[in-house]
Structures are given as C-alpha cells and as structure tokens.
Scaffold this active site. Sequence first.
Site, short mmCIF file in Angstrom:
data_model
loop_
_atom_site.label_atom_id
_atom_site.label_comp_id
_atom_site.label_asym_id
_atom_site.label_seq_id
_atom_site.Cartn_x
_atom_site.Cartn_y
_atom_site.Cartn_z
N GLY A 10 -2.85 1.62 -3.72
CA GLY A 10 -2.84 1.42 -5.35
C GLY A 10 -3.65 2.43 -6.16
N ASP A 11 -4.65 2.92 -5.34
CA ASP A 11 -5.52 3.81 -6.08
C ASP A 11 -4.91 5.40 -5.96
OD1 ASP A 11 -7.56 2.07 -6.12
OD2 ASP A 11 -8.16 2.40 -4.23
#
Length: 319
Positions: free
Chosen positions: A243-244
Amino acid sequence: MKTLSVGNANVDLLLYVEEPPACGAQVEACLFEKRPGGAASNFAVAAAKLGVSSSILCCVGSDSEGDWLLRELEACGVETSLVAHVEAPTGFVVIVVDKRGERSMIAFRGANALLAQAVRSLNSSLKADWVHVASVKPDTAEAALAIAKSLGCNTSYDPGSLVAKVGLRQLEDVFRFVDVLFLNEFEAATLMAVDYEEMDHVFEKVPVTVVKMGSKGSRAAAEGCWIEAPAFPVEAVDTTGAGDAFDAGFVFAYASGLSLREALIFANACGALKVTRRGSQASPSLSEVINFLKERGFEALASKLLMSSESFNRKAMDR
Ligand code: ADP
C-alpha cells in the site's frame, strides 16, 4: 518534486510461516528477517526510489535501533533532518507472513506515540510540494496536514486500518486538509460498509479518494465518478508495504500530471512489483516500473510518465 512523509518508523521483525498459528498453537518459521519499516518510512523510501526528493518526519528512540533506522533511510536517499530522537524505545512490529504472502502484525508503538510533539515543530521552513501523512491518528494528522496546506503544499492521507476503525465522523475534520485520501478495501469497508454510491456523498470534501484492493487492483473517485484499474497478475511473496509503494507511485504519477486512470495503473505497477519481493521497503525504482509497464503493453504511459516527471522535476528545481 519534493515530498515529506509524516508518520511511523519501525523495526520490522518478519517471520515467514506456512500458516499463521491458531490461538494457543505454535508453528515453525522458515525464515526470520529484521528490516526497516513503518508506513511513513516505507512511503519515503518508495518515493526516493522513484527519483523524488524525499524527506521524513517521524520519531525514533535514542537507541541503537533508532540509529540503525536513520542509517537505512539515509542509505535509500531519504532526508532525515526532521526526524526527532525521543525518550522512548524505537517502535517494533512483528509481522507474520504466510505462504500466500498475506500478513498479520503486532505493533509496539514506542517512540511513534510521541509524533504529535514532533509535528508541532513543522514550520514555514518546510520545503515540500507534497506532504503525505500515513497511519497517524486523526488529531495529529489534522495538525500536520493543516500546516502543510497553510504552506501551499498538496496533501495525501492514508489513515491505515486502526484509524479507519474510529469511524468517519472523527476523520471528517481531517478531510478539509486532504487532496488525496488513500484507503484499502478493508478500511473502506470499515468506514462505510463498502457502498460506493454512498462514498460519492461521504467524500465530497476530498477531491480524490483512492481505494486499494490488493490483487484486484484499485479504484479512485473524483467529482462523483469512479475509475477502476485492474491489478497486474504477479506471484505475491510478501504484501507488506504494498500500500505504501502504491501511495508513493500514485502521488508521483498524479503530481507529474498524469490522469487519474494513468496514476492508478502506475501505482498498481508499483504495488505489484513490491509484492513479488520480501520486505516492506522492497519497492521498485522508476526504471523498474517503466520496464514493467513496457513489458505489459503500456509503452505510451511509460513514455508519458518519463516526460511529465522530467518536466515536473525541472519546474520544482527552478522554484
Ligand atoms: P494495503 O497494503 O494498503 O493494504 P493493498 O494490499 O490493497 O494495500 O495493496 C496495494 C496495491 O498493491 C493494490 O492496490 C495493488 O495495486 C497492488 N497489489 C497488492 N497485492 C497484490 C497482488 N497479490 N497482486 C498484484 N498486485 C497487488
């Protein structure tokens, strides 16, 4: 382009297992690794790998683990002058990764709990085009994003799963200062029972809302319209930090002037490449993403991204 990432920096202790243990059971790990992690730290490293001038505001302990985290960030090209050394142990996260690459985590916040103090030190000397706040509770996020907005920065907020549980009402005050809101599917479901029609109404305060959907890809809402981009099929070995890596890819592409759909495709490529590798900071370099996109038939997007990001970086350097 210059980004500032605000949030957690942790030491990740990764245990790779066939299946996570049931309550009261014990399982053998086939591999153990110690790596730098934390959502803000992952974002800062992912942005630096894409060629962005990347800095971080986070808290680490005045201990050897804190020093190690800083050395690792700097080795990846992340600027660390805003990192606060505080009187608390550096944060730790134990991550159990199963054979499908899915993970369960236990977090000890440690120094990260003192982030609010460090955020107060942000002032007009801040040099960033884009401020990204990751996995930070709403009041601290609001303080950081309000300062960023008052200084004319673009902003994004990825509240993370724990914060999503506090409910929409507590997040609404933060939304006033957010240009792009990132949620994953679980967080979106927790916030509004995944009624995407409802979300149009709920997020009218946020110009762009992006929902990350793991192996299904991602979707984004802007001005009442949803746009979807499927994931790239890859063999996932570790989804930690996907996600990052996605967030950094989206910010990079969108700020470089790509359309919402193009930014989703670019970010999906960043997330897909990340999940093929172990470690929450194993995000791809710009040339790796460009080659990946070309191999999968997105030559035009790859060239457009290269041209847009070069001209964007030139303009940022002139400022
Ligand atoms: P988070 O880490 O915030 O929970 P996701 O797990 O949804 O976010 O992952 C972020 C993005 O990474 C997804 O939107 C997708 O583009 C990509 N991704 C994640 N898992 C996979 C997978 N198994 N295969 C391909 N792409 C993936």
